[in-house]
Motif scaffolding. Structure first.
Motif, PDB file in Angstrom:
ATOM      1  N   GLY A  94      28.024 -22.767 -38.375  1.00  0.00           N
ATOM      2  CA  GLY A  94      27.703 -21.907 -37.492  1.00  0.00           C
ATOM      3  C   GLY A  94      26.002 -22.021 -37.688  1.00  0.00           C
ATOM      4  O   GLY A  94      25.340 -21.024 -36.742  1.00  0.00           O
ATOM      5  N   GLN A  95      25.630 -22.296 -38.731  1.00  0.00           N
ATOM      6  CA  GLN A  95      24.126 -22.246 -39.023  1.00  0.00           C
ATOM      7  C   GLN A  95      23.483 -23.353 -39.279  1.00  0.00           C
ATOM      8  O   GLN A  95      22.541 -23.850 -38.417  1.00  0.00           O
ATOM      9  CB  GLN A  95      24.027 -21.368 -40.377  1.00  0.00           C
ATOM     10  N   GLN A  96      23.769 -24.125 -40.400  1.00  0.00           N
ATOM     11  CA  GLN A  96      22.738 -25.231 -40.727  1.00  0.00           C
ATOM     12  C   GLN A  96      23.667 -26.335 -40.824  1.00  0.00           C
ATOM     13  O   GLN A  96      24.758 -26.332 -41.203  1.00  0.00           O
ATOM     14  CB  GLN A  96      21.940 -25.035 -42.123  1.00  0.00           C
ATOM     15  N   CYS A  97      22.878 -27.709 -40.586  1.00  0.00           N
ATOM     16  CA  CYS A  97      23.544 -28.779 -40.577  1.00  0.00           C
ATOM     17  C   CYS A  97      22.594 -30.033 -40.861  1.00  0.00           C
ATOM     18  O   CYS A  97      21.544 -29.718 -40.707  1.00  0.00           O
ATOM     19  CB  CYS A  97      24.487 -29.177 -39.519  1.00  0.00           C
ATOM     20  N   TRP A  98      23.144 -31.196 -41.299  1.00  0.00           N
ATOM     21  CA  TRP A  98      22.385 -32.269 -41.318  1.00  0.00           C
ATOM     22  C   TRP A  98      22.061 -33.135 -40.146  1.00  0.00           C
ATOM     23  O   TRP A  98      23.185 -33.150 -39.246  1.00  0.00           O
ATOM     24  CB  TRP A  98      22.813 -33.453 -42.333  1.00  0.00           C
ATOM     25  N   ILE A  99      21.108 -33.331 -39.666  1.00  0.00           N
ATOM     26  CA  ILE A  99      20.784 -34.017 -38.454  1.00  0.00           C
ATOM     27  C   ILE A  99      20.302 -35.572 -38.971  1.00  0.00           C
ATOM     28  O   ILE A  99      19.548 -35.746 -39.627  1.00  0.00           O
ATOM     29  CB  ILE A  99      19.776 -33.410 -37.469  1.00  0.00           C
ATOM     30  N   LEU A 100      20.922 -36.530 -38.375  1.00  0.00           N
ATOM     31  CA  LEU A 100      20.750 -37.891 -38.605  1.00  0.00           C
ATOM     32  C   LEU A 100      19.934 -38.429 -37.483  1.00  0.00           C
ATOM     33  O   LEU A 100      20.375 -38.594 -36.290  1.00  0.00           O
ATOM     34  CB  LEU A 100      21.772 -38.757 -38.906  1.00  0.00           C
ATOM     35  N   TYR A 101      18.415 -38.691 -37.882  1.00  0.00           N
ATOM     36  CA  TYR A 101      17.687 -39.226 -36.619  1.00  0.00           C
ATOM     37  C   TYR A 101      17.914 -40.599 -36.863  1.00  0.00           C
ATOM     38  O   TYR A 101      17.419 -41.378 -37.927  1.00  0.00           O
ATOM     39  CB  TYR A 101      16.480 -38.876 -36.874  1.00  0.00           C
ATOM     40  N   VAL A 102      18.376 -41.434 -36.056  1.00  0.00           N
ATOM     41  CA  VAL A 102      18.655 -42.771 -35.958  1.00  0.00           C
ATOM     42  C   VAL A 102      17.452 -43.489 -35.030  1.00  0.00           C
ATOM     43  O   VAL A 102      17.578 -43.421 -34.008  1.00  0.00           O
ATOM     44  CB  VAL A 102      19.876 -43.451 -35.578  1.00  0.00           C
TER      45      VAL A 102
END
Lengths: 315, 281
Positions: A144-152
């Motif tokens: 609900g708050q923070q996550c990893w974002i994978l920029y490909v």
């Protein structure tokens, strides 16, 4: 990147394919030689470079960044999931035609196709299945708050036909190379959480579910036949192309027709089947390549030897 | 309460409003659709009418219950830009625009990447049918406006169907009409309610629901959109997303081809009607 082809040349390619021999000596289901290398850019979480002999050169980088989770306002879905954001850019240095806004349409087409197959939220949204094998829940840090974002991000450095397949080979290798730092979540009580990113370069997470990532096989229908891994001139003769995304267990992860021609339904099913078989064997070869490279790198690191990479544009 | 604006007595309370009870969630079950009157292989009833836009050379309006799309065709016109050089083939420009109010989330006025991509898909689906070789140096413009969207896949297929009817209505030479249809694979059975991870779904094969609406699309594991020219027996576009077994794909392609034949009959009827109407005027 040529944009026109003479009738004589078209005829030559067409008749050759009919006889199962192509201009560069290959047969219809043959791929060109592929050079695959991982860990080429130090600033990224994972990177790979693919070169298809004869021209196509692609650099794929994966950058892991922390960001807020994206919750779907309709379904309330996604609160416990990380994200994958894809983009493809054709460098103007690769072809005069990519200059200015010239590559916009191509970039958009490739980006959308990649997004559809990898994150599966673009054209036709889906909430139930996780994206292309990758376990997005593992990318979540605080639900609900923070996550990893994978920029490909894929960068096309040189054009020699068959961009889509090369991009996916590179993406798969780059995700295999990706290391995400471990995080430590602390519960501060009454629903408050705090986390810390551990900066130990040796102790990192891999992307969960990376083995199930699909790759793409582009089938070009020329005349009544279809070929794989088309060269630029063959692409100009293509009436219709079919992109088949397949994972190692033979499941289809995406399908898209391109270009301005039609395909018979029976031929369509035959092409899907053909793409699936080729894709599965290609995944096996790629996995062997990635594993061999990772093993040799590891060996060198343990022995304290320097690791040399081929680098860009190496043939 | 806002005392400045609401001049009610001090003890007033907010009115009790009865919301429709239809808010409960639909859970996919075998042979049980969101719209209970439909079978898994049934499409929504299609309303298609041509010639509703006066200014356009050809136009069509399509309605599949809550999916509503208008399409106008302009041209053929000469290609304005000089720099492009001579082309023996005409160009088919397709542009799809979602009205700002068409989806649950407000869309912006500027064309977003998704719209650009759908535009490309539509033009790829229609180009095999249009005799562009008869129209050198010219361009045809197809503008599609989505007024109400009930699921992106069904929206895309309806847009292709409407656009090809509008092209025919504009009197542009075509090899055949293009009918398009969508299908969703939705996992049914008890596993979906427990967890949403991919592993638990794999236990039972998903069921194919033709022409899924938005509520069904939320539960889908994957979907396919197929554009097809019935009398030439040629697939002009196929777009599949999500994971599926090969058998499911070939089965849904067959289902879609069958459904496209039905849509084709509707298109025929609509075009015939527009001709007879013209005669009577």
């Amino acid at each position: 990147m040529p944009s026109l082809i003479s009738p004589a040349e078209r005829d030559f390619i067409l008749k050759g394919i009919e006889c199962n021999i192509r201009a560069d000596g290959r047969q219809r289901p043959d791929f060109r030689e592929v050079i695959l290398e991982t860990g080429v850019v130090s600033q990224t979480s994972g990177s790979a470079r693919v070169r298809i002999a004869g021209g196509t050169d692609i650099l794929v980088s994966v950058k892991a960044e922390i960001g807020p989770v994206q919750v779907d306002p309709e379904t309330g879905d996604g609160a416990d999931k990380g994200q994958i954001i894809c983009s493809v850019e054709c460098a103007p240095s690769a072809s005069q035609q990519f200059e200015g806004r010239g590559a916009d349409d191509l970039n958009n087409e490739l980006t959308q196709m990649m997004t559809r197959i990898l994150s599966n939220t673009s054209a036709t949204s889906s909430s139930a299945s996780s994206a292309a094998g990758i376990n997005l829940s593992k990318l979540c840090i605080i639900p609900g708050q923070q996550c990893w974002i994978l920029y490909v991000d894929a960068l096309v450095l040189d054009y020699g036909g068959n961009l889509m397949d090369a991009i996916f080979m590179g993406t798969r290798a780059a995700i295999f190379d990706t290391r995400i730092p471990k995080t430590e979540v602390q519960d501060l009580g009454d629903g408050q959480f705090e986390f810390e990113v551990l900066d130990d370069a040796e102790d990192t997470d891999i992307v969960d579910g990376r083995e199930d990532m699909p790759i793409c096989i582009t089938l070009n229908k020329i005349g009544a036949r279809h070929i794989v891994d088309a060269s630029p001139l063959e692409e100009l003769c293509t009436e219709a192309k079919l992109v088949v995304a397949v994972n190692r267990s033979g499941e289809l992860c995406g399908l898209q027709k391109g270009q301005d021609g039609g395909i018979e339904p029976s031929l369509l099913l035959e092409m899907i089947q053909f793409g699936k078989t080729i894709g599965q064997s290609l995944i096996k070869q790629l996995d062997a390549m990635i594993k061999a490279e990772a093993d040799s790198d590891l060996g060198k690191r343990q022995r304290g030897e320097p690791i040399h990479k081929l680098g860009f544009f190496a043939q | 309460m806002d005392r400045k604006r609401v001049a009610g007595p001090e003890l007033s309370v907010a009115p009790l409003v009865e919301y429709p009870v239809d808010r409960k969630c639909w859970i996919p079950q075998k042979d049980h659709r969101h719209d209970a009157s439909r079978q898994p292989e049934d499409m929504r009833p299609i309303y298609l009418k041509t010639g509703l836009i006066n200014q356009a050379n050809g136009s069509a309006y399509i309605e599949l219950e809550k999916t509503k799309i208008a399409c106008g065709v302009y041209g053929p016109r000469s290609v304005k830009r000089v720099g492009q050089g001579f082309s023996g083939h005409g160009v088919l420009n397709c542009e799809i625009k979602f009205a700002t109010f068409s989806c649950a989330k407000r869309r912006t006025n500027v064309r977003d990447p998704q719209e650009k991509n759908l535009s490309l898909i539509i033009s790829q689906a229609l180009t095999p049918a249009v005799r562009l070789d008869l129209l050198p140096k010219s361009a045809i413009d197809v503008y599609i406006t989505v007024l109400e969207s009930d699921g992106i896949s069904s929206c895309l297929s309806a847009a292709i169907t409407a656009a090809s009817a509008a092209l025919a209505h504009a009197g542009i030479e075509m090899l055949d009409l293009v009918a398009a249809c969508s299908a969703s694979y939705i996992p049914t059975g008890p596993s979906i309610t427990a967890t949403e991870s991919a592993g638990s779904i794999a236990s039972s094969p998903p069921q194919i629901f033709m022409d899924a609406d938005l509520e069904e699309e939320k539960h889908e594991q994957g979907s396919i959109v197929l554009a097809y020219m019935p009398s030439r027996n040629e697939v002009t576009h196929v777009l599949q997303s999500g994971k599926a077994e090969g058998a499911i794909i070939s089965q849904s392609v067959e289902h879609c081809v069958e459904a496209c034949n039905k849509i084709y009959a509707v298109m025929h009827h609509a075009l015939l009607e527009s001709i007879t109407e013209n005669k009577s005027v």
